[in-house]
Design an enzyme around this catalytic site. Structure first.
Site, short mmCIF file in Angstrom:
data_model
loop_
_atom_site.label_atom_id
_atom_site.label_comp_id
_atom_site.label_asym_id
_atom_site.label_seq_id
_atom_site.Cartn_x
_atom_site.Cartn_y
_atom_site.Cartn_z
N HIS A 96 0.86 -1.19 0.00
CA HIS A 96 0.00 0.00 0.00
C HIS A 96 0.90 1.24 0.00
O HIS A 96 1.45 1.62 1.04
CB HIS A 96 -0.91 0.01 1.23
CG HIS A 96 -1.92 -1.09 1.25
ND1 HIS A 96 -2.99 -1.13 0.36
CD2 HIS A 96 -2.05 -2.19 2.04
CE1 HIS A 96 -3.72 -2.20 0.61
NE2 HIS A 96 -3.17 -2.87 1.62
N HIS A 106 -0.75 -6.72 -5.17
CA HIS A 106 -0.84 -7.95 -4.38
C HIS A 106 -0.22 -9.07 -5.19
O HIS A 106 -0.36 -9.13 -6.42
CB HIS A 106 -2.31 -8.27 -4.10
CG HIS A 106 -2.57 -9.72 -3.80
ND1 HIS A 106 -3.02 -10.60 -4.76
CD2 HIS A 106 -2.45 -10.43 -2.65
CE1 HIS A 106 -3.16 -11.80 -4.21
NE2 HIS A 106 -2.82 -11.73 -2.95
N ARG A 110 2.00 -20.16 -3.92
CA ARG A 110 1.69 -21.18 -2.92
C ARG A 110 1.77 -22.60 -3.51
O ARG A 110 1.68 -22.79 -4.72
CB ARG A 110 0.30 -20.94 -2.34
CG ARG A 110 -0.80 -20.90 -3.40
CD ARG A 110 -2.12 -20.38 -2.85
NE ARG A 110 -3.14 -20.34 -3.90
CZ ARG A 110 -3.34 -19.31 -4.71
NH1 ARG A 110 -2.59 -18.23 -4.60
NH2 ARG A 110 -4.28 -19.35 -5.64
N HIS A 143 1.28 -5.82 -17.90
CA HIS A 143 0.79 -7.00 -18.61
C HIS A 143 1.84 -7.55 -19.57
O HIS A 143 1.85 -8.77 -19.82
CB HIS A 143 -0.52 -6.67 -19.33
CG HIS A 143 -1.70 -6.68 -18.40
ND1 HIS A 143 -2.39 -7.83 -18.12
CD2 HIS A 143 -2.28 -5.70 -17.67
CE1 HIS A 143 -3.37 -7.56 -17.25
NE2 HIS A 143 -3.32 -6.27 -16.96
#
Length: 302
Positions: A96, A106, A110, A143
């Site tokens: 932030h 963000h 995982r 992108h």
């Protein structure tokens, strides 16, 4: 060394690299480190930077948790895994910035395994961008880097995971995207472990290459109270998504994770205003009109 140890070593190195890079970029604040343990098994390390020259708050968390039964958020789309033992290892990043002209971002990377005999495994992750006062060149750059991280693994992967990101980070109750997207992938195992792991690393290793040039261009952009108030208002959308839809938040809470570490993704300051609408012809209206629905940014957004 088994598969999860390989991923764990990489993700801990990734956490160190991201934190060192962000401290260098900020030039003022450093990350506080907070190790924690989970009663049901596992633990992690949360690192939080606050009050920086560039970042109002930055969180980079590592976790490795395990347990006797998969949480319901992880089995909603995989009911065959309900009741199975699991391990999950991951790194989550939420940044932030102070300046409203620098986007929030963000990232998450995982690895899951479920079951004891012949376990099922998969990778997941990605990154997304949430601008308040967007610049098209920044979004195209974001992108382009996302696409470059995918292309060695299949020419259709960027489009697939870009679309998945647009669909996932969508606030249905607002009928708008959280931002301008990026990449989102989950349940990745069809390439085999080695190639799937290489893909995760490619995306993770390109995250800062996508974000840092945008920060460098915009961090000194002049702003006033109007831009700050709009930034705080739009941060409310970020909070709404994380508390209503985000799978990682739900998984962490349902698995008995550490609440402080799970919710460190939330911005330190935020506001809501009843019935707010942007002024016609304003930069704020431009965000709503041109940026909060899915676009093909690499084709000019048409």
């Amino acid at each position: 060394m088994n598969d999860i140890d390989l991923v764990k070593d990489y993700l801990q190195t990734l956490q160190n690299h991201i934190c060192a890079s962000l401290e260098h970029l900020d030039g003022q604040a450093v990350f506080a480190k907070d190790r924690w343990e989970r009663d049901a098994g596992g633990g992690g390390e949360s690192r939080v930077l606050t009050g920086g020259a560039v970042f109002e708050q930055a969180g980079v968390g590592f976790s490795h948790v395990f347990g006797s039964e998969m949480p319901s958020s992880a089995t909603k789309h995989r009911p065959d895994l309900a009741g199975k033992k699991f391990q999950a290892v991951g790194v989550s990043v939420v940044l932030h910035p102070n300046n409203p002209y620098v986007p929030t971002t963000h990232a998450n990377f995982r690895f899951f395994t479920a079951g004891s005999s012949n376990p099922v495994w998969w990778f997941g992750g990605g990154f997304d961008l949430t601008p308040y006062y967007p610049f098209r060149e920044d979004i195209v750059h974001w992108h382009e880097v996302a696409k470059a991280s995918c292309d060695p693994f299949g020419k259709d992967l960027y489009a697939h995971y870009k679309n998945w990101c647009d669909e996932y980070f969508y606030l249905k109750h607002r009928n708008e995207t959280r931002g301008v997207g990026g990449l989102f992938f989950d349940d990745l195992n069809e390439m085999g472990f080695e190639r799937s792991f290489e893909f995760l690393q490619s995306v993770a290793d390109n995250f800062l290459a996508a974000y840092i040039p945008i920060v460098t261009r915009r961090k000194d952009h002049p702003f006033g109270d109007r831009q700050r108030e709009f930034q705080l208002y739009r941060r409310g959308r970020y909070v709404e998504f994380n508390l209503i839809y985000d799978r990682g938040t739900l998984f962490g809470l349902q698995s008995g994770g550490r609440t402080e570490s799970i919710l460190m993704s939330l911005p330190p300051q935020v506001r809501w205003q009843y019935g707010w609408q942007p002024e016609p012809g304003s930069p704020e209206q431009e965000l709503y009109r041109d940026y909060l629905q899915p676009h093909d940014w690499l084709a000019g957004g048409e």
